[in-house]
Write an enzyme that holds these catalytic residues in place. Sequence first.
Site, mmCIF file in Angstrom:
data_model
loop_
_atom_site.group_PDB
_atom_site.id
_atom_site.type_symbol
_atom_site.label_atom_id
_atom_site.label_comp_id
_atom_site.label_asym_id
_atom_site.label_seq_id
_atom_site.Cartn_x
_atom_site.Cartn_y
_atom_site.Cartn_z
ATOM 1 N N GLY A 211 0.793 -1.235 0.000
ATOM 2 C CA GLY A 211 0.000 0.000 0.000
ATOM 3 C C GLY A 211 0.819 1.276 0.000
ATOM 4 C CG PHE B 114 1.795 4.220 -9.252
ATOM 5 C CD1 PHE B 114 1.202 5.476 -9.157
ATOM 6 C CD2 PHE B 114 1.595 3.482 -10.423
ATOM 7 C CE1 PHE B 114 0.419 5.980 -10.196
ATOM 8 C CE2 PHE B 114 0.813 3.978 -11.456
ATOM 9 C CZ PHE B 114 0.222 5.214 -11.343
ATOM 10 C CB THR C 237 -0.257 -7.075 -14.936
ATOM 11 O OG1 THR C 237 0.112 -6.534 -16.198
ATOM 12 C CG2 THR C 237 0.569 -8.334 -14.718
ATOM 13 C CG ASP C 238 -2.237 -5.498 -19.673
ATOM 14 O OD1 ASP C 238 -1.148 -5.510 -19.063
ATOM 15 O OD2 ASP C 238 -2.589 -4.533 -20.398
ATOM 16 C CD GLU C 239 3.422 -5.860 -18.482
ATOM 17 O OE1 GLU C 239 4.493 -6.493 -18.589
ATOM 18 O OE2 GLU C 239 3.366 -4.678 -18.108
ATOM 19 C CE1 TYR D 209 5.059 -6.988 -12.636
ATOM 20 C CE2 TYR D 209 4.413 -6.722 -14.937
ATOM 21 C CZ TYR D 209 4.145 -6.571 -13.589
ATOM 22 O OH TYR D 209 2.962 -5.996 -13.185
ATOM 23 C CB ALA E 69 7.135 -13.315 -11.281
ATOM 24 C CE LYS E 70 1.215 -9.005 -10.612
ATOM 25 N NZ LYS E 70 0.939 -8.554 -9.208
#
Length: 326
Positions: free
Chosen positions: A8, A11, A125-127, A149, A152-153
């Site tokens: 928290g 960003f 994320t969309d990634e 990245y 891992a997400k």
Amino acid sequence: MRVLVTGGAGFIGSQYVRDVVSGAFPEFAGARVTVLDRLTYAGNLANLDPVEGGFDFVHGDVCDAGLLAEVVPGHDVVVNFAAESHVDRSIASAGEFVRTNVQGVQAIMQACLDAGVPRVVQVSTDEVYGSIDAGSWDESAPLAPRSPYSAAKAGGDMIARAYAVTHGLPVSITRCGNNYGPYQFPEKVVPLFVTNLMDGLTVPLYGDGGNVRDWIHAADHCRGIQVVAERGEPGEVYHIAGTAELTNLELTQRLLDALGAGWDRVERVPDRKGHDRRYSLDDTKLRALGYAPQVAFEDGLAETVQWYADRRDWWEPLKKRAEDAR
Ligand SMILES: NC(=O)c1ccc[n+]([C@@H]2O[C@H](COP(=O)([O-])OP(=O)(O)OC[C@H]3O[C@@H](n4cnc5c(N)ncnc54)[C@H](O)[C@@H]3O)[C@@H](O)[C@H]2O)c1
């Protein structure tokens, strides 16, 4: 009502905390908020100054199961923003990404299961879908991440899903496009370009500049997360799509225009390794729950540029620290 926000002080997580504490979400009015954050280079308590005194802060690591066992019980909602989030850093060194974005999610899911937390949201994320030349992904699209990245997400998402399916943990997953707004660490393209242009420096544009991103203001992202926290189905994934699909060339043009600069300030640099060409989400499912973005890109970008102009006190020390660390 008690809400735990992990990550928290970053960003987007700080946008969510500022919104909850300031009463932007009526369903959570008067909620007691706990922020748990490791304060990595990207975490910054100054991001929470506008709501100082309105939340409890725990300085700690989401991979620390013992700490989570102390902190999580008693919360009605847990929203996980904690992550290593910068693709370029994941290309240079991926270990921390797997630790926080996969192991950290597992530790959070287990702690929520043990504590019987009734509502959990994993922010993603969309990634995780990779790259799409045309059209948009819906929530049934296969995961095909292409960077450390996003891999891992995707791993974290799979862990969250496994806790929902195996244990019935009431966790929903949100996946969003590229965010912009105030308090974004100045390594990401919008604040990097804005602050470089303000300082009379050049800006680095990857490859041919044809990569396409769908931009959303962090406040709209948080509105979407809130709809899922309130009304999302456990075990389901929800997309939060952007409001402005732009090539990096188009984004650069808008930022140059906003700062009154020309293309002589743009330095072409070799493309990012494995650079995804385009992301695009279909958010029909979330809109059916009543979500609608509220920030028009032109307004949001103008307001964001003005914020960086007004808040040198916020970003100058961060850039200096990052330069000193190089
Ligand atoms: N920025 C985007 O455009 C975007 C888009 C879609 C999804 N997301 C997701 O939203 C979330 C937040 O992104 P952001 O841009 O605010 O990231 P950020 O890098 O600004 O903030 C991440 C926060 O997590 C904290 N953190 C990192 N490792 C931790 C750990 N081990 N334990 C506790 N805290 C830790 C950091 O200190 C920081 O406060 C991430 O999960 C990211 O994948 C971001």
